[in-house]
Design an enzyme around this catalytic site. Structure first.
Site, PDB file in Angstrom:
ATOM      1  N   SER A  53       9.813  15.218 -65.187  1.00  0.00           N
ATOM      2  CA  SER A  53       8.614  14.484 -65.605  1.00  0.00           C
ATOM      3  C   SER A  53       7.943  15.293 -66.711  1.00  0.00           C
ATOM      4  O   SER A  53       8.196  16.505 -66.841  1.00  0.00           O
ATOM      5  CB  SER A  53       7.667  14.378 -64.406  1.00  0.00           C
ATOM      6  OG  SER A  53       6.376  13.989 -64.805  1.00  0.00           O
ATOM      7  N   TYR A 101       3.222  17.076 -56.692  1.00  0.00           N
ATOM      8  CA  TYR A 101       4.136  16.404 -57.636  1.00  0.00           C
ATOM      9  C   TYR A 101       4.402  17.300 -58.843  1.00  0.00           C
ATOM     10  O   TYR A 101       5.552  17.485 -59.243  1.00  0.00           O
ATOM     11  CB  TYR A 101       3.524  15.068 -58.049  1.00  0.00           C
ATOM     12  CG  TYR A 101       4.433  14.199 -58.898  1.00  0.00           C
ATOM     13  CD1 TYR A 101       5.446  13.444 -58.309  1.00  0.00           C
ATOM     14  CD2 TYR A 101       4.271  14.123 -60.272  1.00  0.00           C
ATOM     15  CE1 TYR A 101       6.277  12.641 -59.077  1.00  0.00           C
ATOM     16  CE2 TYR A 101       5.097  13.322 -61.056  1.00  0.00           C
ATOM     17  CZ  TYR A 101       6.087  12.579 -60.452  1.00  0.00           C
ATOM     18  OH  TYR A 101       6.907  11.780 -61.213  1.00  0.00           O
TER      19      TYR A 101
HETATM   20  P1  NAD Z   1      10.246   3.759 -58.296  1.00  0.00           P
HETATM   21  O1  NAD Z   1       9.354   3.951 -57.116  1.00  0.00           O
HETATM   22  O2  NAD Z   1      10.174   2.502 -59.081  1.00  0.00           O
HETATM   23  O3  NAD Z   1      11.759   3.988 -57.856  1.00  0.00           O
HETATM   24  C1  NAD Z   1      12.111   5.084 -57.051  1.00  0.00           C
HETATM   25  C2  NAD Z   1      13.383   4.747 -56.305  1.00  0.00           C
HETATM   26  O4  NAD Z   1      13.690   5.880 -55.466  1.00  0.00           O
HETATM   27  C3  NAD Z   1      13.235   3.537 -55.373  1.00  0.00           C
HETATM   28  O5  NAD Z   1      14.368   2.701 -55.473  1.00  0.00           O
HETATM   29  C4  NAD Z   1      13.105   4.161 -53.990  1.00  0.00           C
HETATM   30  O6  NAD Z   1      13.602   3.336 -52.947  1.00  0.00           O
HETATM   31  C5  NAD Z   1      13.964   5.415 -54.170  1.00  0.00           C
HETATM   32  N1  NAD Z   1      13.617   6.437 -53.185  1.00  0.00           N
HETATM   33  C6  NAD Z   1      12.374   6.902 -52.878  1.00  0.00           C
HETATM   34  N2  NAD Z   1      12.452   7.773 -51.869  1.00  0.00           N
HETATM   35  C7  NAD Z   1      13.767   7.866 -51.542  1.00  0.00           C
HETATM   36  C8  NAD Z   1      14.490   8.604 -50.568  1.00  0.00           C
HETATM   37  N3  NAD Z   1      13.876   9.409 -49.694  1.00  0.00           N
HETATM   38  N4  NAD Z   1      15.841   8.447 -50.509  1.00  0.00           N
HETATM   39  C9  NAD Z   1      16.480   7.618 -51.365  1.00  0.00           C
HETATM   40  N5  NAD Z   1      15.845   6.892 -52.297  1.00  0.00           N
HETATM   41  C10 NAD Z   1      14.508   7.014 -52.365  1.00  0.00           C
HETATM   42  O7  NAD Z   1       9.959   5.029 -59.222  1.00  0.00           O
HETATM   43  P2  NAD Z   1      10.229   5.321 -60.786  1.00  0.00           P
HETATM   44  O8  NAD Z   1       8.932   5.271 -61.493  1.00  0.00           O
HETATM   45  O9  NAD Z   1      11.387   4.538 -61.282  1.00  0.00           O
HETATM   46  O10 NAD Z   1      10.591   6.868 -60.666  1.00  0.00           O
HETATM   47  C11 NAD Z   1      11.935   7.338 -60.674  1.00  0.00           C
HETATM   48  C12 NAD Z   1      11.914   8.827 -60.935  1.00  0.00           C
HETATM   49  O11 NAD Z   1      11.305   9.069 -62.218  1.00  0.00           O
HETATM   50  C13 NAD Z   1      11.097   9.625 -59.921  1.00  0.00           C
HETATM   51  O12 NAD Z   1      11.745  10.854 -59.671  1.00  0.00           O
HETATM   52  C14 NAD Z   1       9.770   9.858 -60.639  1.00  0.00           C
HETATM   53  O13 NAD Z   1       9.108  10.997 -60.187  1.00  0.00           O
HETATM   54  C15 NAD Z   1      10.263  10.009 -62.069  1.00  0.00           C
HETATM   55  N6  NAD Z   1       9.217   9.774 -63.082  1.00  0.00           N
HETATM   56  C16 NAD Z   1       8.564   8.583 -63.141  1.00  0.00           C
HETATM   57  C17 NAD Z   1       7.575   8.398 -64.105  1.00  0.00           C
HETATM   58  C18 NAD Z   1       6.792   7.128 -64.223  1.00  0.00           C
HETATM   59  O14 NAD Z   1       5.772   7.123 -64.949  1.00  0.00           O
HETATM   60  N7  NAD Z   1       7.201   6.036 -63.608  1.00  0.00           N
HETATM   61  C19 NAD Z   1       7.280   9.437 -65.004  1.00  0.00           C
HETATM   62  C20 NAD Z   1       7.992  10.632 -64.906  1.00  0.00           C
HETATM   63  C21 NAD Z   1       8.971  10.788 -63.939  1.00  0.00           C
END
Ligand code: NAD
Length: 241
Positions: free
Chosen positions: A124, A137
Site C-alpha cells: 500500500s 494497517y
Molecule cells: P476487497 O475487500 O475488495 O477485496 C479483498 C479480498 O480479500 C476479498 O475477496 C476478500 O474475501 C479477501 N479476503 C479477505 N480476508 C481474507 C482471508 N482471511 N482469507 C482469504 N481471503 C480473504 O479489498 P481491495 O481494496 O481489493 O484490497 C485488496 C488488497 O489491496 C488488500 O491487501 C488491501 O490492503 C490492498 N490495498 C487496497 C487499497 C484500496 O484503496 N482499495 C489501497 C492499497 C492497498
C-alpha cells in the site's frame, strides 16, 4: 504451456481485476479466497490459516509449476495504537502479513525447482507514508514491503523475483467499507468524504482496480526480468507530495 498464477483474495476489488486480467492473458489462475468467484479456479481458503494455505498451494504445485504468486488478500482496520486491541492487531497481522508469509513459503519449492518465478505482494502507499488512525494497517503494509525486499535478496539465486505493489486509494469494496465506517462514526456525508478523498490525490481522482492489475501483470511478465526487491508505487501522485 499455459502459465500458472496463484492469487489470494482474487474474488473482489483489486484481486478480482488481477484474476480477470491474468485469465484474459491465458494464465491458469487459482484463486484462494474466503468468498467464491467465477474467475479462475476457486479454492476456499482463509489465508490466516497456515495449514489451509500450505495444503492448497502444495496440491496445486503437485500438478503444476507455479509461475506467479500474487499475495493480495488483506483487510483494513481503523484505529490508533491505543484503541487497537491485541485481538484486532493479531487479526490484521494474521491476514495481511502471516497470510503473505505462508503463501510465499508455500510457492517457493515449485519456483526453486523451475528456477524462475515472480512474487507480487500487495502492500500500500501506507508502506511508505503513514496515514492517521491506521496503526495496525500501516504496520502490516510496511512489513510486506520488507518481505518483498528480503525475499528478493534470499531467492535471487533461483531467478525468483519479489516485488511489492503500493497502491494509493483505489475504488474497491474495501474502500467503500472504510468510508462507510468512517462516516458512521463521524456523522459526515459519504459523497462529501468521497470527493474530499479524490481531491487529496494530485490526479484528483481515485485509482481503479484495473490500473493496479496492469502493473501487477507487467511485474509478473518477461518485460520486468530485472525488477526485483522494488516497491512499485501506483497512487496518482499521492506520495510524491
Ligand atoms: P476487497 O475487500 O475488495 O477485496 C479483498 C479480498 O480479500 C476479498 O475477496 C476478500 O474475501 C479477501 N479476503 C479477505 N480476508 C481474507 C482471508 N482471511 N482469507 C482469504 N481471503 C480473504 O479489498 P481491495 O481494496 O481489493 O484490497 C485488496 C488488497 O489491496 C488488500 O491487501 C488491501 O490492503 C490492498 N490495498 C487496497 C487499497 C484500496 O484503496 N482499495 C489501497 C492499497 C492497498
Amino acid at each position: 504451456m499455459q502459465k500458472v498464477c496463484v492469487i489470494t483474495g482474487g474474488s473482489s476489488g483489486i484481486g478480482l481485476s488481477i484474476a480477470q486480467l491474468f485469465v484474459q492473458k491465458n494464465y491458469q489462475v487459482f484463486n484462494l479466497d474466503l468468498t467464491p468467484s467465477a474467475v479462475g479456479v476457486f479454492k476456499q481458503c482463509d489465508v490466516s490459516n497456515t495449514q489451509q494455505v500450505t495444503k492448497i498451494i502444495t496440491e496445486i504445485a503437485k500438478e503444476h509449476t507455479i509461475d506467479v504468486l500474487v499475495s493480495n488478500a488483506g483487510i483494513h482496520y481503523s484505529g490508533n495504537i491505543e484503541n487497537t486491541t491485541e485481538a484486532d492487531f493479531d487479526k490484521v497481522f494474521s491476514i495481511n502479513v502471516k497470510g503473505a508469509y505462508t503463501a510465499v513459503k508455500a510457492v517457493l519449492p515449485s519456483m526453486k525447482a523451475s528456477n524462475k518465478g515472480a512474487i507480487i505482494l500487495m502492500a500500500s502507499d501506507q508502506a511508505l507514508v503513514a496515514k492517521q488512525n491506521s496503526f495496525a494497517y500501516n504496520l502490516s503494509k510496511a512489513s510486506l514491503a520488507s518481505m518483498a525486499k528480503t525475499t528478493a535478496l534470499d531467492y535471487a539465486r533461483y531467478n525468483i523475483r519479489a516485488n511489492a505493489v503500493c497502491p494509493g486509494t483505489i475504488e474497491t469494496p474495501l474502500y467503500h467499507k472504510a468510508i462507510n465506517n468512517y462516516c458512521e462514526k463521524s456523522g459526515e456525508n459519504k459523497a462529501q468524504v468521497h470527493s474530499e478523498e479524490a481531491a487529496l490525490q494530485p490526479l484528483n481522482r481515485l485509482g481503479q482496480p484495473e490500473e493496479v492489475a496492469e502493473l501487477v501483470y507487467f511485474l509478473a511478465s518477461d518485460k520486468a526480468t530485472f525488477i526485483t526487491g522494488s516497491l512499485q508505487v501506483i497512487d496518482g501522485g499521492y506520495t510524491a507530495q
